[in-house]
Design an enzyme around this catalytic site. Sequence first.
Site, mmCIF file in Angstrom:
data_model
loop_
_atom_site.group_PDB
_atom_site.id
_atom_site.type_symbol
_atom_site.label_atom_id
_atom_site.label_comp_id
_atom_site.label_asym_id
_atom_site.label_seq_id
_atom_site.Cartn_x
_atom_site.Cartn_y
_atom_site.Cartn_z
ATOM 1 C CG LEU A 77 -1.901 -1.193 1.306
ATOM 2 C CD1 LEU A 77 -2.796 -1.046 2.531
ATOM 3 C CD2 LEU A 77 -2.742 -1.339 0.042
ATOM 4 C CG HIS B 6 -3.183 1.185 -2.400
ATOM 5 N ND1 HIS B 6 -1.822 0.985 -2.450
ATOM 6 C CD2 HIS B 6 -3.709 0.435 -3.408
ATOM 7 C CE1 HIS B 6 -1.539 0.155 -3.442
ATOM 8 N NE2 HIS B 6 -2.647 -0.189 -4.046
ATOM 9 C CG ASP C 213 -4.959 0.377 -12.258
ATOM 10 O OD1 ASP C 213 -3.983 0.037 -12.931
ATOM 11 O OD2 ASP C 213 -4.888 0.616 -11.032
HETATM 12 P P1 AMP Z 1 -3.670 -2.369 -6.778
HETATM 13 O O1 AMP Z 1 -3.249 -2.699 -5.395
HETATM 14 O O2 AMP Z 1 -2.573 -1.882 -7.658
HETATM 15 O O3 AMP Z 1 -4.521 -3.442 -7.390
HETATM 16 O O4 AMP Z 1 -4.619 -1.127 -6.632
HETATM 17 C C1 AMP Z 1 -5.775 -1.160 -5.825
HETATM 18 C C2 AMP Z 1 -6.633 0.028 -6.160
HETATM 19 O O5 AMP Z 1 -5.905 1.219 -5.880
HETATM 20 C C3 AMP Z 1 -7.020 0.075 -7.646
HETATM 21 O O6 AMP Z 1 -8.369 0.514 -7.754
HETATM 22 C C4 AMP Z 1 -6.055 1.090 -8.206
HETATM 23 O O7 AMP Z 1 -6.548 1.750 -9.342
HETATM 24 C C5 AMP Z 1 -5.926 2.049 -7.024
HETATM 25 N N1 AMP Z 1 -4.688 2.806 -7.135
HETATM 26 C C6 AMP Z 1 -3.422 2.329 -7.269
HETATM 27 N N2 AMP Z 1 -2.543 3.341 -7.394
HETATM 28 C C7 AMP Z 1 -3.267 4.486 -7.338
HETATM 29 C C8 AMP Z 1 -2.935 5.871 -7.420
HETATM 30 N N3 AMP Z 1 -1.689 6.285 -7.595
HETATM 31 N N4 AMP Z 1 -3.943 6.777 -7.332
HETATM 32 C C9 AMP Z 1 -5.229 6.363 -7.161
HETATM 33 N N5 AMP Z 1 -5.605 5.075 -7.080
HETATM 34 C C10 AMP Z 1 -4.644 4.146 -7.168
#
Ligand code: AMP
Length: 279
Positions: A33, A37, A151
């Site tokens: 995280l 996140h 994403d």
């Molecule tokens: P992940 O752990 O990469 O699967 O991300 C979990 C959630 O956090 C997903 O909905 C991602 O789009 C969101 N997320 C990851 N990085 C960012 C960021 N820099 N800004 C906003 N949301 C993010």
Amino acid sequence: MLVYQNFKELKAFIHLKKLEGKTIGFVPTMGALHSGHLSLIALSKNQNDFTICSIFVNPTQFNNPNDLATYPRTEEQDLEMLSNVGCEVAFVPMVEEIYPADYVSPTVDLKGLDLVMEGAHRPGHFDGVVQVVNRLFEQIAPHKAYFGKKDFQQLAVIKQMVKETNSPVEIIGCPIKRAESGLALSSRNVRLSPEGLKEAAKIYEALLYAKSRYAFNELTQVEAEVMEKISQIKGAELEYFEIADEHTLLPPVSSKCKVRGFIVVVIEGVRLIDNLGLN
Ligand code: AMP
């Protein structure tokens, strides 16, 4: 903060909260995280009585075994971060909990949103994403669920999935959180060297340039200029840069379309994804 590893106990807790009339916000993550996140958690806490954050590195959405093997895992630190921001519940299941032997994942018509960009470059990726999110939604049944626009295509796919499966979960898209340099925060950034991090910041500069140059009748020209800019980044390999309609994820058909630039660049073997609204 409560920490659950299985659906049975988590659902017993959720059941009680729903009887009390509480609303539940859900933030699915793969852990490692960072403040991107945490911005989703903050929004969920703002809009709901309870927030559940799941941490699960979903093997079925990785098309590259090396990417899965090297995906950062920092569970202890993650739980501490979640607790510090007042997340009420963390859910940290094992693979067997998410995918029991008898589990059959649904087929969902994603209307082609899964076939372009990430879908084209990571075959099967969105099947895995839909599989895991659908399973989590079925079991947890939150009122709202939070996804980052980082994403953007994933967000579009999940919205389509919810529509197609008549799921009552409300999907909330959240702004992209960036480092001071402009680089979109990502769990994978920890695998970049200081030099790589500096170079990676130029991806956002290229997106800003695309925005400053965007004109509907100059699409190919702008795309070519951005590709040229990326080619000047040391050690960078462009996987794709596409200007697409936010709704169809296809090339815009008129100047009225809301468009975004979508980009993936690989630096030091790290796959970096980003996007920006251009008009
Ligand atoms: P992940 O752990 O990469 O699967 O991300 C979990 C959630 O956090 C997903 O909905 C991602 O789009 C969101 N997320 C990851 N990085 C960012 C960021 N820099 N800004 C906003 N949301 C993010």
